[in-house]
Design an enzyme around this catalytic site. Structure first.
Site, PDB file in Angstrom:
ATOM      1  N   HIS A  37      -4.640   0.509   0.797  1.00 62.96           N
ATOM      2  CA  HIS A  37      -5.221   0.411   2.142  1.00 62.96           C
ATOM      3  C   HIS A  37      -5.919   1.730   2.443  1.00 62.96           C
ATOM      4  O   HIS A  37      -5.264   2.762   2.607  1.00 62.96           O
ATOM      5  CB  HIS A  37      -4.111   0.134   3.159  1.00 62.96           C
ATOM      6  CG  HIS A  37      -4.601  -0.045   4.561  1.00 62.96           C
ATOM      7  ND1 HIS A  37      -3.755  -0.362   5.608  1.00 62.96           N
ATOM      8  CD2 HIS A  37      -5.840   0.040   5.115  1.00 62.96           C
ATOM      9  CE1 HIS A  37      -4.455  -0.455   6.724  1.00 62.96           C
ATOM     10  NE2 HIS A  37      -5.723  -0.205   6.447  1.00 62.96           N
ATOM     11  N   GLU A  88      -7.440  -3.114   0.959  1.00 59.53           N
ATOM     12  CA  GLU A  88      -7.182  -3.446   2.355  1.00 59.53           C
ATOM     13  C   GLU A  88      -7.983  -2.499   3.233  1.00 59.53           C
ATOM     14  O   GLU A  88      -8.025  -1.288   2.977  1.00 59.53           O
ATOM     15  CB  GLU A  88      -5.696  -3.307   2.672  1.00 59.53           C
ATOM     16  CG  GLU A  88      -4.808  -4.258   1.896  1.00 59.53           C
ATOM     17  CD  GLU A  88      -3.340  -4.097   2.232  1.00 59.53           C
ATOM     18  OE1 GLU A  88      -2.568  -5.027   1.952  1.00 59.53           O
ATOM     19  OE2 GLU A  88      -2.958  -3.037   2.768  1.00 59.53           O
ATOM     20  N   HIS A 144       4.230  -8.008   3.435  1.00 63.59           N
ATOM     21  CA  HIS A 144       4.691  -7.119   4.503  1.00 63.59           C
ATOM     22  C   HIS A 144       6.208  -7.238   4.668  1.00 63.59           C
ATOM     23  O   HIS A 144       6.724  -8.275   5.062  1.00 63.59           O
ATOM     24  CB  HIS A 144       4.026  -7.365   5.854  1.00 63.59           C
ATOM     25  CG  HIS A 144       4.215  -6.194   6.797  1.00 63.59           C
ATOM     26  ND1 HIS A 144       3.450  -5.048   6.712  1.00 63.59           N
ATOM     27  CD2 HIS A 144       5.108  -5.970   7.784  1.00 63.59           C
ATOM     28  CE1 HIS A 144       3.845  -4.185   7.641  1.00 63.59           C
ATOM     29  NE2 HIS A 144       4.857  -4.721   8.287  1.00 63.59           N
TER      30      HIS A 144
END
Length: 240
Positions: free
Chosen positions: A43, A70, A191
């Site tokens: 990310h 991400e 997640h």
């Protein structure tokens, strides 16, 4: 069984704690692949709190499986993605004050903006995934916008306070997964997944890939990255 995308953000978190050069996320990615990772996820946040742009450039050159970037749906990030061309993009919500990504992207609240970003990236040959909660309206909007994938947010499942609550969240994920597949959208999830809660999500029909980071990096500190990844693959397969 779904494949495993290993998120190496928190290797960079340790490095950035001292603003030094180690541990190296690129080395971690190599070891993760040697351990059986099917993909590498990073990310690149707007505040660059862990992964840096240089990391993504080097990973694009070295990752042998696939690279999932991400990012927020901003002009800066779109420009970086168009230059580096990762194997696919996952659009995520982003707030500077959060410790990690909290909740899914609200696609219903910004369809025009997301449509522009999705079209721009996919016309450049980069498939787009949307990180969303397992809510029917969000999934239906994601399909209407033409996203190739969704990534179901598993945080509520992972953080459920009782077995009964966790089962309810799992059923919600199952319904979301089924709805997406009915609409022709491919499904990933992630997640908060750990070695001890991943198996039920892995068993959801149609689940393609699980993106998992913190628990693997935490275990890797103690047993090494290759072993930590191998053991997560075992957990997904139910043999851990």
């Amino acid at each position: 069984m779904p494949t495993l995308g290993v998120n190496i953000d928190h290797v960079a978190t340790i490095r950035q704690a001292r603003r030094t050069v180690e541990p190296d996320p690129i080395a971690a990615a190599v070891l993760a692949e040697l351990g059986g990772a099917d993909g590498i996820t990073v990310h690149l946040r707007e505040d660059r709190r862990h992964i840096q742009e240089r990391d993504v450039r080097l990973l694009r050159q070295t990752v042998r499986t696939h690279l999932n970037l991400e990012m927020a749906a901003t002009a800066e990030m779109v420009a970086i993605a168009l230059e580096l061309k990762p194997d696919y993009i996952t659009l995520v919500p982003e707030r500077r004050e959060e410790i990690t990504t909290e909740g899914g992207l609200d696609v219903n609240g910004q369809p025009e903006r997301l449509q522009t970003v999705i079209d721009t990236l996919q016309q450049a040959g980069i498939p787009v995934s949307l990180f969303i909660d397992a809510e029917a309206k969000q999934i239906e909007t994601a399909a209407r916008l033409g996203a190739k994938f969704i990534e179901l947010h598993t945080g509520r499942y992972a953080e459920a306070g009782s077995p009964q609550a966790q089962q309810r969240e799992l059923e919600t994920l199952a319904q979301g997964c089924a709805r997406a597949i009915d609409l022709g959208v491919r499904v990933n999830a992630g997640h908060g997944l750990t070695y001890w809660n991943v198996r039920p999500v892995a068993l959801l029909p149609g689940m393609e890939e699980l993106n998992i980071g913190h628990t693997i990096v935490s275990r890797a500190v103690l047993v090494g990255m290759e072993r930590a990844v191998r053991e997560m693959k075992q957990a997904i397969q139910g043999t851990f």
